[in-house]
Design an enzyme around this catalytic site. Structure first.
Site, PDB file in Angstrom:
ATOM      1  N   ARG A 172       0.858  -1.097  -0.045  1.00  0.00           N
ATOM      2  CA  ARG A 172      -0.035   0.314   0.055  1.00  0.00           C
ATOM      3  C   ARG A 172       1.001   0.966  -0.041  1.00  0.00           C
ATOM      4  O   ARG A 172       2.096   1.301   0.712  1.00  0.00           O
ATOM      5  CB  ARG A 172      -1.291   0.016   1.370  1.00  0.00           C
ATOM      6  CG  ARG A 172      -0.644  -0.155   2.553  1.00  0.00           C
ATOM      7  CD  ARG A 172      -1.332  -0.135   3.289  1.00  0.00           C
ATOM      8  NE  ARG A 172      -1.682   1.630   3.921  1.00  0.00           N
ATOM      9  CZ  ARG A 172      -1.104   2.092   4.130  1.00  0.00           C
ATOM     10  NH1 ARG A 172       0.102   2.150   5.457  1.00  0.00           N
ATOM     11  NH2 ARG A 172      -2.104   3.527   4.525  1.00  0.00           N
ATOM     12  N   ARG A 176      -3.403  10.939   1.212  1.00  0.00           N
ATOM     13  CA  ARG A 176      -4.309  11.075   1.923  1.00  0.00           C
ATOM     14  C   ARG A 176      -4.678  12.130   1.460  1.00  0.00           C
ATOM     15  O   ARG A 176      -4.038  13.102   0.344  1.00  0.00           O
ATOM     16  CB  ARG A 176      -3.662  11.654   2.742  1.00  0.00           C
ATOM     17  CG  ARG A 176      -2.764  10.978   3.591  1.00  0.00           C
ATOM     18  CD  ARG A 176      -2.136  11.671   5.163  1.00  0.00           C
ATOM     19  NE  ARG A 176      -1.312  10.183   5.803  1.00  0.00           N
ATOM     20  CZ  ARG A 176      -0.094  11.160   6.757  1.00  0.00           C
ATOM     21  NH1 ARG A 176       0.189  12.680   6.406  1.00  0.00           N
ATOM     22  NH2 ARG A 176       0.646  10.670   6.966  1.00  0.00           N
ATOM     23  N   ARG A 251      20.761  -4.733   1.302  1.00  0.00           N
ATOM     24  CA  ARG A 251      21.068  -3.486   0.094  1.00  0.00           C
ATOM     25  C   ARG A 251      21.408  -2.522   1.067  1.00  0.00           C
ATOM     26  O   ARG A 251      21.226  -1.942   2.289  1.00  0.00           O
ATOM     27  CB  ARG A 251      19.644  -2.588  -0.172  1.00  0.00           C
ATOM     28  CG  ARG A 251      18.665  -3.059  -1.369  1.00  0.00           C
ATOM     29  CD  ARG A 251      19.583  -3.333  -2.403  1.00  0.00           C
ATOM     30  NE  ARG A 251      19.768  -1.625  -2.770  1.00  0.00           N
ATOM     31  CZ  ARG A 251      20.436  -1.848  -4.134  1.00  0.00           C
ATOM     32  NH1 ARG A 251      21.513  -2.159  -4.947  1.00  0.00           N
ATOM     33  NH2 ARG A 251      20.436  -0.458  -5.308  1.00  0.00           N
ATOM     34  N   ARG A 282      18.863  10.904  -1.950  1.00  0.00           N
ATOM     35  CA  ARG A 282      17.405  11.798  -1.443  1.00  0.00           C
ATOM     36  C   ARG A 282      19.117  12.686  -0.662  1.00  0.00           C
ATOM     37  O   ARG A 282      20.692  12.308  -0.834  1.00  0.00           O
ATOM     38  CB  ARG A 282      17.369  11.386  -0.013  1.00  0.00           C
ATOM     39  CG  ARG A 282      17.855  10.761   0.858  1.00  0.00           C
ATOM     40  CD  ARG A 282      16.388   9.903   2.033  1.00  0.00           C
ATOM     41  NE  ARG A 282      16.854   8.960   3.089  1.00  0.00           N
ATOM     42  CZ  ARG A 282      16.645   8.863   4.151  1.00  0.00           C
ATOM     43  NH1 ARG A 282      15.493   9.366   4.222  1.00  0.00           N
ATOM     44  NH2 ARG A 282      17.013   7.644   4.920  1.00  0.00           N
ATOM     45  N   GLU A 302      22.330  10.405   0.111  1.00  0.00           N
ATOM     46  CA  GLU A 302      22.979   8.896   0.116  1.00  0.00           C
ATOM     47  C   GLU A 302      22.206   8.054  -0.952  1.00  0.00           C
ATOM     48  O   GLU A 302      21.889   8.545  -2.031  1.00  0.00           O
ATOM     49  CB  GLU A 302      21.525   9.138   1.095  1.00  0.00           C
ATOM     50  CG  GLU A 302      21.425   7.689   1.792  1.00  0.00           C
ATOM     51  CD  GLU A 302      20.047   7.682   2.510  1.00  0.00           C
ATOM     52  OE1 GLU A 302      18.837   6.875   2.380  1.00  0.00           O
ATOM     53  OE2 GLU A 302      19.925   7.963   3.342  1.00  0.00           O
ATOM     54  N   TYR A 350      13.625  -4.814   8.718  1.00  0.00           N
ATOM     55  CA  TYR A 350      13.324  -3.587   9.191  1.00  0.00           C
ATOM     56  C   TYR A 350      12.568  -3.511  10.433  1.00  0.00           C
ATOM     57  O   TYR A 350      11.384  -3.102  10.294  1.00  0.00           O
ATOM     58  CB  TYR A 350      12.874  -3.109   8.057  1.00  0.00           C
ATOM     59  CG  TYR A 350      13.599  -1.463   8.484  1.00  0.00           C
ATOM     60  CD1 TYR A 350      14.714  -0.611   7.233  1.00  0.00           C
ATOM     61  CD2 TYR A 350      12.789  -0.234   8.533  1.00  0.00           C
ATOM     62  CE1 TYR A 350      14.698   0.207   7.397  1.00  0.00           C
ATOM     63  CE2 TYR A 350      12.473   0.690   8.048  1.00  0.00           C
ATOM     64  CZ  TYR A 350      13.941   1.142   7.376  1.00  0.00           C
ATOM     65  OH  TYR A 350      14.535   2.369   7.359  1.00  0.00           O
ATOM     66  N   ASP A 352      11.741   0.061  12.892  1.00  0.00           N
ATOM     67  CA  ASP A 352      12.271   1.372  13.052  1.00  0.00           C
ATOM     68  C   ASP A 352      12.500   1.235  14.498  1.00  0.00           C
ATOM     69  O   ASP A 352      13.041   0.442  15.530  1.00  0.00           O
ATOM     70  CB  ASP A 352      10.636   2.168  12.961  1.00  0.00           C
ATOM     71  CG  ASP A 352      10.302   2.378  10.972  1.00  0.00           C
ATOM     72  OD1 ASP A 352      11.182   2.366  10.416  1.00  0.00           O
ATOM     73  OD2 ASP A 352       9.163   2.691  11.214  1.00  0.00           O
TER      74      ASP A 352
END
Length: 369
Positions: A172, A176, A251, A282, A302, A350, A352
């Site tokens: 997804r 918004r 990666r 970025r 990066e 991964y 956070d």
């Protein structure tokens, strides 16, 4: 060595939370890390008065009040809101995709107009069952957003064509239909005033914790396993087991950090470059994380890169093949006495920052209850 209750391998967030909590319970801990600093990938270094995120942008966010209160023991957080922008060949768009994005793309003003435009493009694409990432993205957000804001960035990030990437990578996309540039929906969000390193420093300052840097676990693995009654391991799980089922894929990243003789380079902490031609994904301008007004600024470009042994592993490639390999290692880990595996590398996931803290606290609860 036998005086220690635990060896913690890795002075990142998982290992440091575990060490802090274990020391509170009177345990004696040895923490080792192969890098020359603590704090793992959340390490920040002061350069020209700017707290530089050495391993990429880290914005703390969570909906869990317990986790938020926990981390606020160690630092005061500011009110930073993550509002990255996308630069597509000089065109600027807001992220995540919202009404500001749609207005810039199509000139639409209302949510109904934006929804109609996306539905029109989805219908024109005629994708019934998405077979790859490209088809999945177009079926979610239409062709314009995909071409300008998804395709180039994603292909750089993963080093593969979008048509060669599995659809599940983009299950997804955040869309918004409000004029809200806040990337996260989480209730709590901010950056520690003074950088992240202080958090881990405070976690590890207990006199029951000894820290040794530039120490590679694998140079003395057998000795550590023999001498320490319990080990908390936060390195690569496949490396621990000598890659016997094969090497898990990651990666990696390269960072190019520059001090600039100007006060403000790009006007935002994070700008994503979504075209295919720009080699980096970025640019981070670190001072904006803490609303800085220093005379100079520090930026980091990066660059994603293919990971090979010896490189820093940043993003696990959680496709079917790698997950099957990881599950074999996980079975071995469960049968390995006296070793607790955790963190992003130990669990090939991964995480956070708030998830790492949550997982570490869950491990502590299981260990000491």
């Amino acid at each position: 060595m036998k005086a220690y209750d635990y060896l913690v391998v890795g002075a990142g967030l998982f290992g440091s939370v575990f060490a802090y909590e274990a020391a509170k319970r009177g345990k004696r801990i040895k923490v080792i890390d192969k890098r020359n600093h603590i704090a793992g990938n959340i390490y920040t270094e002061n350069i020209e008065g700017v707290n530089v995120h050495k391993y990429g942008a880290h914005i703390f966010h969570t909906n869990d009040k317990e986790i938020w209160n926990y981390v606020n023991q160690f630092a005061e957080f500011n009110r930073y809101t993550n509002s990255p922008i996308a630069n597509y060949k000089g065109e600027i768009y807001n992220l995540p995709f919202n009404m500001n994005t749609f207005n810039k793309l199509w000139g639409v003003v209302t949510p109904d107009e934006a929804k109609a435009k996306i539905e029109e493009q989805k219908a024109a694409a005629g994708i019934d069952k998405p077979k790859n990432l490209e088809e999945q993205a177009i079926s979610l957000v239409g062709t314009d957003i995909y071409e300008k804001l998804v395709k180039g960035y994603t292909e750089k990030q993963w080093g593969r064509k979008a048509t060669e990437l599995p659809a599940f990578i983009i299950k997804r996309l955040p869309v918004r239909f409000t004029y809200d540039n806040n990337y996260f929906n989480d209730k709590y969000q901010g950056i520690p005033i003074g950088g992240y390193t202080q958090i881990v420093e405070k976690m590890l300052e207990n006199p029951l914790i000894d820290v040794e840097l530039e120490k590679d676990f694998f140079e003395s693995k057998d000795e550590y396993l023999r001498e320490f009654p319990r080990i908390v391991y936060t390195g690569m799980i496949d490396q621990f087991f000598d890659y016997q089922f094969g090497t898990l894929e990651y990666r990696s990243l390269e960072f190019e950090t520059t001090i600039l003789e100007q006060e403000n380079y790009q006007g935002n902490a994070v700008v994503n470059y979504t075209d295919a031609e720009t080699p980096y994904t970025r640019i981070i301008e670190h001072k904006h994380f803490e609303f800085g007004h220093q005379e100079k600024t520090v930026i980091t470009k990066e660059y994603p890169k293919t990971w090979s042994k010896g490189d820093e592993p940043y993003y696990p490639v959680n496709d079917k093949k790698n997950n099957e390999i990881f599950n074999k290692y996980l079975e071995l880990a469960r049968k390995t006495p006296n070793v607790l595996f955790g963190g992003r590398l130990g669990m090939y996931k991964y995480y956070d920052m708030h998830q790492v803290i949550g997982a570490a606290l869950a491990a502590v609860k299981k260990e000491f209850n």
